[in-house]
Scaffold this motif. Structure first.
Motif, PDB file in Angstrom:
ATOM      1  N   THR A 132       0.790  -0.838   0.190  1.00 21.82           N
ATOM      2  CA  THR A 132       0.021   0.302   0.118  1.00 21.82           C
ATOM      3  C   THR A 132       0.744   1.427  -0.182  1.00 21.82           C
ATOM      4  O   THR A 132       2.342   1.360   0.333  1.00 21.82           O
ATOM      5  CB  THR A 132      -0.764  -0.013   1.885  1.00 21.82           C
ATOM      6  OG1 THR A 132      -0.139   0.375   1.789  1.00 21.82           O
ATOM      7  CG2 THR A 132      -1.570  -1.087   1.446  1.00 21.82           C
ATOM      8  N   THR A 133       0.356   1.978  -0.641  1.00 16.95           N
ATOM      9  CA  THR A 133       0.892   3.962  -0.992  1.00 16.95           C
ATOM     10  C   THR A 133       1.562   3.730   0.917  1.00 16.95           C
ATOM     11  O   THR A 133       2.596   4.751   1.229  1.00 16.95           O
ATOM     12  CB  THR A 133       0.447   4.179  -1.367  1.00 16.95           C
ATOM     13  OG1 THR A 133      -1.161   4.806  -0.409  1.00 16.95           O
ATOM     14  CG2 THR A 133      -0.104   4.286  -2.774  1.00 16.95           C
ATOM     15  N   GLU A 134       0.312   3.660   1.680  1.00 20.72           N
ATOM     16  CA  GLU A 134       0.860   4.688   3.495  1.00 20.72           C
ATOM     17  C   GLU A 134       2.122   3.872   3.622  1.00 20.72           C
ATOM     18  O   GLU A 134       2.662   4.174   4.744  1.00 20.72           O
ATOM     19  CB  GLU A 134      -0.659   3.958   3.969  1.00 20.72           C
ATOM     20  CG  GLU A 134      -1.573   4.555   4.447  1.00 20.72           C
ATOM     21  CD  GLU A 134      -1.857   3.917   2.036  1.00 20.72           C
ATOM     22  OE1 GLU A 134      -3.403   4.890   2.373  1.00 20.72           O
ATOM     23  OE2 GLU A 134      -1.832   3.261   1.969  1.00 20.72           O
ATOM     24  N   MET A 135       2.481   2.650   3.116  1.00 20.62           N
ATOM     25  CA  MET A 135       3.838   1.259   4.213  1.00 20.62           C
ATOM     26  C   MET A 135       4.782   2.463   3.787  1.00 20.62           C
ATOM     27  O   MET A 135       5.968   2.097   4.402  1.00 20.62           O
ATOM     28  CB  MET A 135       3.853   0.229   3.143  1.00 20.62           C
ATOM     29  CG  MET A 135       2.635  -0.597   3.365  1.00 20.62           C
ATOM     30  SD  MET A 135       2.831  -2.328   2.867  1.00 20.62           S
ATOM     31  CE  MET A 135       4.459  -3.050   2.708  1.00 20.62           C
ATOM     32  N   TYR A 136       4.974   3.460   2.359  1.00 23.03           N
ATOM     33  CA  TYR A 136       6.275   4.060   2.394  1.00 23.03           C
ATOM     34  C   TYR A 136       5.402   5.582   1.847  1.00 23.03           C
ATOM     35  O   TYR A 136       6.729   6.103   2.255  1.00 23.03           O
ATOM     36  CB  TYR A 136       6.133   3.997   0.699  1.00 23.03           C
ATOM     37  CG  TYR A 136       6.553   2.237   0.915  1.00 23.03           C
ATOM     38  CD1 TYR A 136       7.717   1.834   0.937  1.00 23.03           C
ATOM     39  CD2 TYR A 136       5.576   1.959   0.204  1.00 23.03           C
ATOM     40  CE1 TYR A 136       8.067   0.458   0.842  1.00 23.03           C
ATOM     41  CE2 TYR A 136       6.195   0.206   0.185  1.00 23.03           C
ATOM     42  CZ  TYR A 136       7.399  -0.260   0.108  1.00 23.03           C
ATOM     43  OH  TYR A 136       7.402  -1.693   0.660  1.00 23.03           O
ATOM     44  N   ALA A 137       5.084   6.174   3.644  1.00 23.42           N
ATOM     45  CA  ALA A 137       4.276   7.563   3.479  1.00 23.42           C
ATOM     46  C   ALA A 137       5.790   8.175   4.378  1.00 23.42           C
ATOM     47  O   ALA A 137       6.082   9.347   4.311  1.00 23.42           O
ATOM     48  CB  ALA A 137       3.660   7.300   4.847  1.00 23.42           C
ATOM     49  N   GLN A 138       6.563   7.342   4.990  1.00 24.16           N
ATOM     50  CA  GLN A 138       8.312   8.272   5.010  1.00 24.16           C
ATOM     51  C   GLN A 138       9.120   8.431   4.411  1.00 24.16           C
ATOM     52  O   GLN A 138       9.596   9.247   4.468  1.00 24.16           O
ATOM     53  CB  GLN A 138       8.577   7.180   6.799  1.00 24.16           C
ATOM     54  CG  GLN A 138       9.640   5.827   5.815  1.00 24.16           C
ATOM     55  CD  GLN A 138       9.005   4.832   5.078  1.00 24.16           C
ATOM     56  OE1 GLN A 138       7.379   4.901   4.937  1.00 24.16           O
ATOM     57  NE2 GLN A 138       9.064   3.597   4.742  1.00 24.16           N
ATOM     58  N   ASN A 142       8.900  12.397  -3.026  1.00 23.99           N
ATOM     59  CA  ASN A 142       7.812  11.621  -3.730  1.00 23.99           C
ATOM     60  C   ASN A 142       8.304  10.934  -4.748  1.00 23.99           C
ATOM     61  O   ASN A 142       7.942  10.608  -5.910  1.00 23.99           O
ATOM     62  CB  ASN A 142       7.338  12.919  -4.082  1.00 23.99           C
ATOM     63  CG  ASN A 142       6.035  12.802  -5.471  1.00 23.99           C
ATOM     64  OD1 ASN A 142       5.393  11.774  -4.757  1.00 23.99           O
ATOM     65  ND2 ASN A 142       5.671  13.249  -6.644  1.00 23.99           N
TER      66      ASN A 142
END
Length: 338
Positions: A132-138, A142
């Motif tokens: 998921t995109t949330e996994m790489y929010a850190q 971009n």
């Protein structure tokens, strides 16, 4: 004469850590070859079997003469002057990526569960269904996030096999525990299934230290055989069911229309295996703390019972979830020619 651009794949393999990082890097490397790149696999202590796999792909192996995973490794990798750099592996330290980032180097990370210590990759490829995109929010900068089974990195021979008409053999079960089978599961699985009315095809990985023992077990059974590595894909494609270590082999089987039982042999396979089950293409069994032979036998028996209908349903789901274009999609999204 125009110089061809160079793509560098940085990945390692071993009997303890398996061969999956190298194999999926080679799959992306084949797509880069098709895009007119010269492709180099940079590795430390690469096993002979993996060296041969790279050679068959047309990819040059460079043996790095440095301590792996730190700043010296990054310096040696950068010295290969790749216009595309792909890094696949969990052991690369923060110092490795700091060296790349401090030099403003664009690089691609292949990841599974946010194990990477990179902070600013240009692209992340996570081919797993739980990505998921949330996994790489850190992550900063971009980065392009290429997530999910639409980016499954399949080897050329798998992609070519999907275009062939290969008949399924009823009752044929394919067993493959990855490149190394570090839990030594192959022999016990074969013995557990010996009383079933099935044909067993057994693959022994290129870094598996138990080959002789497995061959002895298989030769003692009337309807079992160890396959040649060159026949791996055609044997898999003609199977009714595959029992696989829950890595990239799950996506190869799915692309070929073969349902699977995915065995979780390492912590980093949990998300992929459970995700595959949620997609309806595989059953997930956790064998990290021990092989439950009765569970494997009962699942094989149940799936191969035609009146059940579960196997046919899984087979229908496989190709709708995984196709042969993942490597090409990834390459187009990366845009190395731009």
């Amino acid at each position: 004469m125009v110089d061809r651009k160079v793509a560098v794949l940085r990945a390692d393999a071993s009997g303890l850590n398996g061969v999956g990082h190298v194999m999926r890097s080679l799959a992306l490397g084949e797509a880069l070859l098709d895009a007119a790149f010269d492709v180099v696999l940079a590795s430390v202590d690469l096993p002979a079997g993996m060296r041969e796999e790279a050679r068959k792909c047309g990819i040059t192996v460079v043996d790095l003469q440095c301590l792996p995973f730190g700043a010296a490794d990054a310096t040696a990798t950068l010295s290969l002057n790749g216009s595309v750099l792909v890094v696949d592996g969990y052991k690369f330290e923060r110092e490795f990526f700091s060296e790349l980032e401090n030099r403003a180097t664009s690089f691609i990370v292949i990841d599974d569960n946010v194990e990477t210590k990179a902070l600013a990759p240009s692209v992340v490829i996570n081919q797993n269904p739980h990505a998921t995109t949330e996994m790489y929010a850190q992550l900063s900068g971009n980065p392009k996030l290429l997530l999910g089974l639409q980016y499954a990195l399949l080897r050329r021979e798998v992609r070519e096999a999907t275009k062939q008409s290969i008949n399924t053999v009823a009752g044929k079960v394919f067993v493959a525990m990855g490149g190394s089978d570090f839990l030594n599961l192959t022999g016990p699985i074969v013995l557990a299934l010996k009383d079933l009315d099935i044909e067993l095809c057994v693959a022994v990985g290129p870094t598996n230290s138990q080959r002789k023992q497995i061959e002895d077990v298989v030769q003692s059974l009337p309807r079992a055989r160890v396959i040649h590595q060159a026949d791996y894909i055609t044997e898999l494609a003609s199977s009714s069911l595959a029992i696989l270590a829950a890595g990239s082999s799950l996506w190869e089987a799915a692309a070929l229309g073969v349902p699977s039982i995915g065995l979780i042999v390492a912590d980093n396979q949990i998300g992929a295996s459970v995700g595959a089950e949620h997609c309806g293409i595989s059953l997930s069994l956790d064998v990290r703390s021990g092989l439950h032979k009765e569970s494997i036998v009962s699942n094989v028996e149940s799936l191969l019972t035609t009146s059940n209908g579960a196997l046919a349903k899984m087979a229908t789901a496989t190709r709708s979830e995984v196709d042969e274009f993942g490597s090409m999609r990834a390459l187009q999204a990366i845009g190395p020619n731009s």
